[in-house]
Design a protein around this motif. Structure first.
Motif, short mmCIF file in Angstrom:
data_model
loop_
_atom_site.label_atom_id
_atom_site.label_comp_id
_atom_site.label_asym_id
_atom_site.label_seq_id
_atom_site.Cartn_x
_atom_site.Cartn_y
_atom_site.Cartn_z
N LEU A 277 0.82 -1.21 0.00
CA LEU A 277 0.00 0.00 0.00
C LEU A 277 0.85 1.27 0.00
CD1 LEU A 277 -2.83 -1.09 2.47
CD2 LEU A 277 -3.02 -0.76 -0.02
N GLU A 278 2.02 1.19 0.62
CA GLU A 278 2.92 2.36 0.64
C GLU A 278 3.53 2.62 -0.73
OE1 GLU A 278 5.65 1.44 3.78
OE2 GLU A 278 4.25 2.05 5.33
N THR A 279 3.75 1.58 -1.52
CA THR A 279 4.37 1.77 -2.84
C THR A 279 3.33 2.16 -3.89
OG1 THR A 279 4.17 -0.58 -3.38
CG2 THR A 279 6.24 0.16 -2.35
N ARG A 280 2.07 1.82 -3.66
CA ARG A 280 1.01 2.15 -4.62
C ARG A 280 -0.17 2.78 -3.88
NH1 ARG A 280 3.18 -2.81 -6.02
NH2 ARG A 280 1.76 -4.01 -4.74
N PRO A 281 0.01 3.98 -3.36
CA PRO A 281 -1.05 4.57 -2.54
C PRO A 281 -2.32 4.95 -3.31
CG PRO A 281 0.71 6.15 -2.84
CD PRO A 281 1.16 4.86 -3.47
N SER A 282 -2.20 5.21 -4.60
CA SER A 282 -3.38 5.69 -5.33
C SER A 282 -4.15 4.58 -6.03
CB SER A 282 -2.95 6.73 -6.36
OG SER A 282 -2.08 6.13 -7.30
N LYS A 283 -3.53 3.42 -6.20
CA LYS A 283 -4.19 2.35 -6.95
C LYS A 283 -4.02 1.03 -6.21
CE LYS A 283 -4.11 -0.12 -11.28
NZ LYS A 283 -3.28 -0.51 -12.39
N VAL A 284 -5.12 0.34 -6.03
CA VAL A 284 -5.07 -0.98 -5.41
C VAL A 284 -5.23 -1.99 -6.54
CG1 VAL A 284 -6.16 -2.54 -3.76
CG2 VAL A 284 -6.05 -0.10 -3.27
N ASP A 285 -4.15 -2.73 -6.79
CA ASP A 285 -4.16 -3.70 -7.89
C ASP A 285 -4.44 -5.11 -7.36
OD1 ASP A 285 -1.82 -4.07 -6.55
OD2 ASP A 285 -0.50 -3.76 -8.26
N ASP A 286 -4.50 -6.06 -8.28
CA ASP A 286 -4.81 -7.45 -7.92
C ASP A 286 -3.82 -8.06 -6.92
OD1 ASP A 286 -7.13 -7.47 -9.39
OD2 ASP A 286 -6.23 -8.42 -11.15
N PRO A 287 -2.51 -7.85 -7.08
CA PRO A 287 -1.60 -8.40 -6.08
C PRO A 287 -1.85 -7.82 -4.68
CG PRO A 287 -0.39 -7.85 -8.07
CD PRO A 287 -1.78 -7.31 -8.24
N ILE B 183 -4.77 -6.73 -3.57
CA ILE B 183 -6.02 -7.37 -3.12
C ILE B 183 -5.73 -8.77 -2.61
CG2 ILE B 183 -8.25 -8.27 -3.88
CD1 ILE B 183 -8.27 -5.27 -3.60
N ASP B 184 -4.85 -9.50 -3.29
CA ASP B 184 -4.46 -10.83 -2.83
C ASP B 184 -3.81 -10.78 -1.45
OD1 ASP B 184 -5.48 -11.96 -5.14
OD2 ASP B 184 -3.52 -12.09 -6.14
N LEU B 185 -2.99 -9.76 -1.23
CA LEU B 185 -2.36 -9.59 0.09
C LEU B 185 -3.42 -9.31 1.16
CD1 LEU B 185 0.79 -7.47 -0.84
CD2 LEU B 185 0.74 -9.86 -0.07
N ALA B 186 -4.43 -8.52 0.81
CA ALA B 186 -5.50 -8.23 1.76
C ALA B 186 -6.27 -9.51 2.10
CB ALA B 186 -6.45 -7.18 1.18
N HIS B 187 -6.49 -10.34 1.10
CA HIS B 187 -7.16 -11.64 1.36
C HIS B 187 -6.29 -12.52 2.25
CE1 HIS B 187 -10.61 -10.92 -1.15
NE2 HIS B 187 -9.88 -10.73 -2.23
N ARG B 188 -4.99 -12.46 2.04
CA ARG B 188 -4.07 -13.23 2.88
C ARG B 188 -4.13 -12.76 4.34
NH1 ARG B 188 1.96 -13.04 1.19
NH2 ARG B 188 2.46 -12.42 3.29
N VAL B 189 -4.24 -11.46 4.53
CA VAL B 189 -4.39 -10.92 5.89
C VAL B 189 -5.69 -11.42 6.50
CG1 VAL B 189 -4.76 -8.81 7.24
CG2 VAL B 189 -2.93 -8.90 5.54
N ASN B 190 -6.78 -11.36 5.74
CA ASN B 190 -8.07 -11.84 6.25
C ASN B 190 -8.01 -13.32 6.64
OD1 ASN B 190 -9.42 -9.40 6.08
ND2 ASN B 190 -10.13 -9.78 4.00
N ALA B 191 -7.38 -14.12 5.80
CA ALA B 191 -7.26 -15.55 6.11
C ALA B 191 -6.40 -15.77 7.35
CB ALA B 191 -6.65 -16.29 4.91
N ALA B 192 -5.35 -14.99 7.51
CA ALA B 192 -4.48 -15.12 8.68
C ALA B 192 -5.22 -14.71 9.95
CB ALA B 192 -3.22 -14.27 8.49
#
Length: 153
Positions: free
Chosen positions: A69-79, A81-90
């Motif tokens: 999120l720090e490297t791409r603050p203006s755009k949330v891309d698929d990778p 989103i995948d990291l966010a799903h990984r956080v939710n699963a964790a």
């Protein structure tokens, strides 16, 4: 990411230490030395270890998401989103394991005082009265089928 949120592992560790009147390290050493001495302690140590592993995985997943999120603050891309799903699963894994530890810590928890608890206690002790289902040897065919010929349906 868990600013202001109670440390789940820390709270449960304190409850375990109060219940057994020893540090988690000492309890782990005692369970390692005599795993059959106190089956509740053995289960709690096992699940506490799983809980701490899942908390570490959650921390890594949160760190990776924050970095993305720090490297791409203006755009949330698929990778990302995948990291966010990984956080939710964790989080789900960590919370599920925390629930198991809480269950072991609560002597009045649902399921500890009924027939299922008695069966679980028997299984833990390794005592069985017999097979759960009546069994017998499988029937052997009287003759072997002829080579190259199968059953037509």
């Amino acid at each position: 990411m868990s600013d202001g949120i109670e440390d789940v592992v820390g709270v449960l560790t304190e409850q375990i230490e109060r219940r057994f009147e020893m540090s988690m390290d000492d309890l782990t050493a005692a369970v390692t030395a005599a795993p059959d001495a106190n089956l509740d302690a053995t289960e709690i140590v096992k699940w506490h270890g799983l809980l701490t592993e899942s908390q570490a995985a959650l921390d890594r997943a949160e760190d990776a998401l924050l970095a993305a999120l720090e490297t791409r603050p203006s755009k949330v891309d698929d990778p990302t989103i995948d990291l966010a799903h990984r956080v939710n699963a964790a989080v789900t894994t960590r919370d599920g394991r925390a629930m198991v530890v809480r269950w072991f810590l609560d002597p009045n928890a649902r399921g500890k005082q009924d027939h299922a608890a008695e069966r679980l206690a028997r299984l833990r002790r390794g005592t069985r009265r017999g097979p759960a289902v009546p069994t017998s040897a499988p029937a052997q065919p009287a003759t072997a089928p002829a080579p190259g010929r199968g059953v037509l349906r």
